[in-house]
Scaffold this active site. Structure first.
Site, mmCIF file in Angstrom:
data_model
loop_
_atom_site.group_PDB
_atom_site.id
_atom_site.type_symbol
_atom_site.label_atom_id
_atom_site.label_comp_id
_atom_site.label_asym_id
_atom_site.label_seq_id
_atom_site.Cartn_x
_atom_site.Cartn_y
_atom_site.Cartn_z
ATOM 1 N N LYS A 133 -84.945 -5.859 -106.055
ATOM 2 C CA LYS A 133 -85.132 -4.615 -106.813
ATOM 3 C C LYS A 133 -84.931 -3.448 -105.846
ATOM 4 O O LYS A 133 -85.888 -2.889 -105.299
ATOM 5 C CB LYS A 133 -86.510 -4.594 -107.479
ATOM 6 C CG LYS A 133 -86.613 -3.559 -108.583
ATOM 7 C CD LYS A 133 -87.801 -3.807 -109.470
ATOM 8 C CE LYS A 133 -88.121 -2.623 -110.364
ATOM 9 N NZ LYS A 133 -87.096 -2.306 -111.350
HETATM 10 N N1 PMP Z 1 -83.813 -6.085 -114.977
HETATM 11 C C1 PMP Z 1 -83.683 -4.902 -114.360
HETATM 12 C C2 PMP Z 1 -82.388 -4.550 -113.745
HETATM 13 C C3 PMP Z 1 -84.766 -4.019 -114.299
HETATM 14 O O1 PMP Z 1 -84.641 -2.842 -113.689
HETATM 15 C C4 PMP Z 1 -85.986 -4.367 -114.911
HETATM 16 C C5 PMP Z 1 -87.149 -3.407 -114.887
HETATM 17 N N2 PMP Z 1 -87.905 -3.572 -113.714
HETATM 18 C C6 PMP Z 1 -86.084 -5.623 -115.523
HETATM 19 C C7 PMP Z 1 -84.982 -6.450 -115.540
HETATM 20 C C8 PMP Z 1 -87.387 -6.077 -116.100
HETATM 21 O O2 PMP Z 1 -88.233 -6.437 -115.040
HETATM 22 P P1 PMP Z 1 -89.815 -6.379 -115.175
HETATM 23 O O3 PMP Z 1 -90.147 -7.112 -116.423
HETATM 24 O O4 PMP Z 1 -90.326 -7.088 -113.976
HETATM 25 O O5 PMP Z 1 -90.191 -4.953 -115.241
#
Ligand code: PMP
Length: 310
Positions: A153
């Protein structure tokens, strides 16, 4: 997002306006940062951080994979978030962005020094109806593990989401759906994707160029345990999405966002589907502490402040 009073930077609470970085840092020049977005929900007797530990573990993984040098631990991440929430007297729902950014100067391969930053902003609860989307399959492909691993991320990864979203908005849609380099469904911009086909909740595997989403794994567990819905993690062909009876994007911020149409083709009845609705109800009950079975996923904010154990 409304501004909070203080931003946490390396153990200090800095007034919002004063929390600035130099223009010559690697974080500014190359977008060298890793981050998490997590949420606080007002619930039964307290306010709760949802699955904070899972977010801290993913931040630590992102930091290691990006080879950012910094000595902060998972306990420090937790301390940063809680102290920032307390300093800002957060009482209702809120969104938190926890970032590690390279504050050294130099070129793109610079690994440190790095700063830990936490920004908190209040957030209003929304209904499922407020989050519906008309989506388009993007002409941009999802970035791949061999190029820039999407399971990290990292701020720089969001250029891919940006291209997809800007294209979708330009063409009159709300959201983009990315395909992998192999032409399978990957995820949405800034969110994962699930669909319902023949009564089964289906989502791409974690090797489909997705971020390993906390919400995705939460919803798979709730669908199976609370609603008795069969779930599959598998490759999804593009053509399958058009015959899904329903589909939704999911993520910590987006929660569950029902997809009403893809490329102007209505999914199912073109309305919010029953699985999306039931899953949202089950998910919200967990987020707000109404389902004690999942209390272990919640960190009570006020109890942490007084040192009480709840
Ligand atoms: N994919 C991407 C590219 C994201 O930015 C997010 C948001 N964080 C998600 C999936 C969903 O991840 P999460 O459920 O951990 O927030």
């Amino acid at each position: 997002m409304a501004n909070s009073k203080y931003i946490y930077v390396d153990g200090n609470m800095i007034p919002y306006e004063d929390a600035v970085v130099h223009v010559n840092t690697v974080a500014v020049k190359y977008g060298s940062n890793v981050f998490e977005g997590l949420c606080v929900y007002e619930g039964q007797g307290d306010n709760f951080l949802f699955r904070a530990h899972e977010h801290y573990v993913r931040l630590e993984d992102s930091r290691r994979l990006m080879q950012v040098d910094c000595d902060y631990t998972i306990d420090d991440y937790s301390e940063a978030v809680l102290s920032c929430l307390h300093a800002n007297d957060v009482t209702g729902d809120a969104h938190i962005r926890l970032t590690i950014m390279i504050t050294g100067d130099g070129y793109s391969e610079t690994t440190g020094p790095a700063s830990l930053v936490c920004i908190v902003g209040p957030r209003k609860p929304t209904r499922l109806e407020d989050r519906t989307k008309h989506a388009a399959v993007s002409s941009w492909l999802r970035q791949d593990d061999r190029i820039a691993p999407p399971r990290i991320k990292a701020g720089a990864n969001y250029h891919n989401s940006r291209f997809g979203l800007l294209e979708a908005r330009r063409n009159g849609y709300d959201q983009a759906i990315f395909l992998t380099l192999d032409g399978k469904i990957s995820e949405g911009a800034n969110s994962c994707l699930c669909m319902v086909r023949n009564g089964v909740l289906v989502t791409p595997t974690i090797t489909s160029s997705i971020l390993e989403s906390v919400t995705r794994s939460t919803l798979l567990q709730l669908a199976a345990e609370e609603l008795g819905i069969p779930c599959q993690e598998r490759d999804i062909d593009r053509s399958e999405i058009y015959s899904a009876s329903e589909a939704f994007f999911c993520g910590s911020g987006l929660e569950i966002s029902p997809i009403l149409s893809v490329d102007r083709t209505p999914l199912g009845t073109g309305e919010i589907g029953p699985v999306s609705r039931q899953l949202w109800e089950a998910y919200e009950a967990v987020l707000r502490g109404r389902n004690q079975k999942y209390a272990g996923w919640l960190t009570p904010i006020q109890a942490a402040r007084t040192g009480a154990r709840g």
